[in-house]
Design an enzyme around this catalytic site. Structure first.
Site, PDB file in Angstrom:
ATOM      1  N   HIS A  62       5.545  24.978 -26.964  1.00 58.76           N
ATOM      2  CA  HIS A  62       5.810  23.835 -27.842  1.00 58.76           C
ATOM      3  C   HIS A  62       6.332  24.354 -29.179  1.00 58.76           C
ATOM      4  O   HIS A  62       5.642  25.089 -29.870  1.00 58.76           O
ATOM      5  CB  HIS A  62       4.535  23.020 -28.072  1.00 58.76           C
ATOM      6  N   TYR A  74      -0.275  13.697 -33.053  1.00 60.15           N
ATOM      7  CA  TYR A  74      -1.510  13.467 -33.799  1.00 60.15           C
ATOM      8  C   TYR A  74      -1.267  12.221 -34.639  1.00 60.15           C
ATOM      9  O   TYR A  74      -0.357  12.215 -35.475  1.00 60.15           O
ATOM     10  CB  TYR A  74      -1.805  14.638 -34.735  1.00 60.15           C
ATOM     11  N   PRO A  96     -12.108  19.426 -33.405  1.00 59.52           N
ATOM     12  CA  PRO A  96     -10.990  19.775 -32.517  1.00 59.52           C
ATOM     13  C   PRO A  96      -9.594  19.461 -33.069  1.00 59.52           C
ATOM     14  O   PRO A  96      -8.595  19.904 -32.484  1.00 59.52           O
ATOM     15  CB  PRO A  96     -11.257  18.937 -31.258  1.00 59.52           C
ATOM     16  N   LYS A 145      -8.381  24.667 -33.012  1.00 60.40           N
ATOM     17  CA  LYS A 145      -8.665  26.043 -33.442  1.00 60.40           C
ATOM     18  C   LYS A 145      -9.829  26.692 -32.708  1.00 60.40           C
ATOM     19  O   LYS A 145      -9.985  27.918 -32.750  1.00 60.40           O
ATOM     20  CB  LYS A 145      -8.955  26.070 -34.952  1.00 60.40           C
ATOM     21  N   TYR A 147      -1.205  25.913 -38.229  1.00 60.39           N
ATOM     22  CA  TYR A 147      -1.257  25.427 -36.847  1.00 60.39           C
ATOM     23  C   TYR A 147      -0.938  26.545 -35.848  1.00 60.39           C
ATOM     24  O   TYR A 147      -1.586  26.663 -34.814  1.00 60.39           O
ATOM     25  CB  TYR A 147      -0.282  24.250 -36.670  1.00 60.39           C
TER      26      TYR A 147
HETATM   27  C1  PHB Z   1      -6.304  18.889 -25.888  1.00 56.08           C
HETATM   28  O1  PHB Z   1      -5.255  18.967 -25.230  1.00 56.08           O
HETATM   29  O2  PHB Z   1      -7.386  18.667 -25.341  1.00 56.08           O
HETATM   30  C2  PHB Z   1      -6.229  19.058 -27.356  1.00 56.08           C
HETATM   31  C3  PHB Z   1      -5.019  19.401 -27.934  1.00 56.08           C
HETATM   32  C4  PHB Z   1      -4.935  19.550 -29.308  1.00 56.08           C
HETATM   33  C5  PHB Z   1      -6.050  19.366 -30.090  1.00 56.08           C
HETATM   34  C6  PHB Z   1      -7.268  19.054 -29.515  1.00 56.08           C
HETATM   35  C7  PHB Z   1      -7.360  18.901 -28.131  1.00 56.08           C
HETATM   36  O3  PHB Z   1      -5.962  19.499 -31.435  1.00 56.08           O
END
Ligand code: PHB
Ligand code: APR
Length: 388
Positions: free
Chosen positions: A72, A200, A292, A296, A384
């Site tokens: 990505h 997000y 989450p 990280k 990130y």
């Molecule tokens: C996930 O794919 O479960 C996931 C991806 C990004 C995040 C948290 C969880 O920041």
């Protein structure tokens, strides 16, 4: 039994440590409380920094990651009707790789099996002894027998609830914690992801995240109350709520289907200092938890393991103690950077019950700074992808 390193916990931290040590000719045993099927049944985040990928490759578990991991180059951050793409590649020269923690764990088990490594499952009553002396050991029950594993070092990779951290006397450790007043309701569905990149999203109704595992497996989350029960959320209610929180174009494009897993996870920031006591070291969730947002947790766990395997390697090969003596300090420097970022990203996109109008305006201004300023985007992107 006698070994060089006794590892408590067979999650990603413990398995990678055991694998990386064995590549340096260092013997270890892994003691895991649950069955292998149980460990592989956990669904966790799936975004790997380039440093994590490099570490896995060096440990000899990079082949399937290389083939099946999805690169990505960017991620979308949305609030209300505005969205900004963080072009990770352009801003940092790096990408992230989407590859589930379950797959990382599966690859690590396969590698330990292939190398004849010892991973004992379903062990009970794990207790740590003599950590301050030269001959630490761990006692446990396995297959109906009381057993003892003696080693030069003990490493606690036993997650937040494991016994290792508690083996450091309370007077010798400091714990820092923030518990967030909400959770994430997550759904896994066999549907194509709504977008090629992660989204997000913050909204007046709360946070939402669109993620994925592969071309036909999507992972979605919505911020929920901690008192909610997953069974009380019907699939329809989940999809409706998700649609309300993500940008209109994606809400329209969303392909829905039956959930194949639905669960609620609490959010916590937690750090234990130091991450070493005598001949005991802590790695991963045993020492720290991040919310989450930003994914990280696994990356931080792997980064601890990277530091510790190198430090132990130098200790066993040339008797150099510098790495083990500075492990806690170095690991904690990375931990606090990730804590800062995860806290910032969580605050930017979640709704807090006690927030004031002032808090909301500040959050809107923070988001505008990201939309309008390349330097702000670069700072976000560097965190990130794991550069700082
Ligand atoms: C996930 O794919 O479960 C996931 C991806 C990004 C995040 C948290 C969880 O920041
Ligand atoms: N005895 C033996 N094993 C134990 C004990 C115990 N008393 N208590 C816990 N364990 C095991 C758990 O069953 C689990 O398999 O330790 C393992 C810890 O694994 P994780 O919780 O996955 O922690 P870690 O390996 O550090 O991985 C960090 O997991 O929680 C996510 O966000 C986190 O992605 C990150 C990753």
């Amino acid at each position: 039994m006698r070994t060089q390193v006794v590892i408590i916990g067979g999650g990603p931290s413990g398995l990678l440590l055991s694998q990386a040590l064995s590549r340096q000719g260092i013997e270890s045993v892994v003691l895991e409380r649950r069955s292998r099927a149980h460990v592989l049944g956990r669904i966790r985040a799936g975004v790997l920094e380039h440093g994590s990928c490099a570490l896995l490759r060096r440990a000899g578990v990079g082949a399937r990651l290389e083939r099946e991991g999805i690169r990505h180059d960017g991620t979308l951050i949305a609030r209300g009707d505005r969205a900004v793409r963080i072009d990770l590649r352009d801003l940092t020269g790096h990408s992230v790789t989407v590859y589930g923690q379950t797959e990382v764990t599966r690859d690590l088990y396969a590698a330990r099996d292939a190398a004849g490594g010892t991973v004992l499952h379903d062990v009970a009553d794990v207790a740590l002894h003599d950590l301050d002396g030269d001959a630490p050991s761990v006692t446990f029950r396995h297959e109906g027998r009381d057993r003892r594993a003696a080693g030069d070092f003990v490493v606690g990779c036993d997650g937040f609830h494991g016994p290792s951290r508690q083996a450091i006397p309370a007077a010798a450790r400091r714990e820092f914690e923030r518990v967030y007043p909400f959770g994430w309701l997550g759904v896994l569905s066999e549907t194509p992801p709504v977008d090629a990149e992660l989204i997000y999203a913050g909204s007046d109704r709360g946070f939402a995240l669109c993620s994925m595992r592969n071309a036909n497996l999507s992972r979605y989350y919505v911020q929920c109350d901690l008192s909610d029960r997953p069974e009380a959320w019907t699939d329809d209610a989940f999809w409706d709520e998700l649609r309300r929180r993500i940008p209109p174009a994606q809400a329209e494009a969303l392909v829905i289907g039956p959930s194949i897993e639905k669960s609620i996870a609490p959010l916590r920031s937690f750090v234990c200092e130091p991450m070493r006591r005598g001949r005991l070291f802590l790695c991963g969730d045993a020492a720290h938890i991040v919310p989450p947002t930003g994914a990280k947790g696994l990356n931080l766990a792997l980064s601890d393991v990277g530091l510790l395997q190198e430090a132990l390697g130098r200790h066993f090969s040339v008797g150099d103690k510098e790495g083990i003596d500075r492990y806690s300090e170095r690991a904690l420097a990375a931990v606090w950077k990730a804590q800062r970022f995860s806290w910032w990203f969580t605050r930017l996109l979640h709704r807090f019950a006690d927030e004031t109008g002032f808090d909301r305006r500040l959050r809107a201004a923070e988001f505008a700074a990201l939309c309008d300023g390349r330097a702000a985007r670069a700072a976000m992107a560097e965190s990130y992808v794991g550069l700082r």
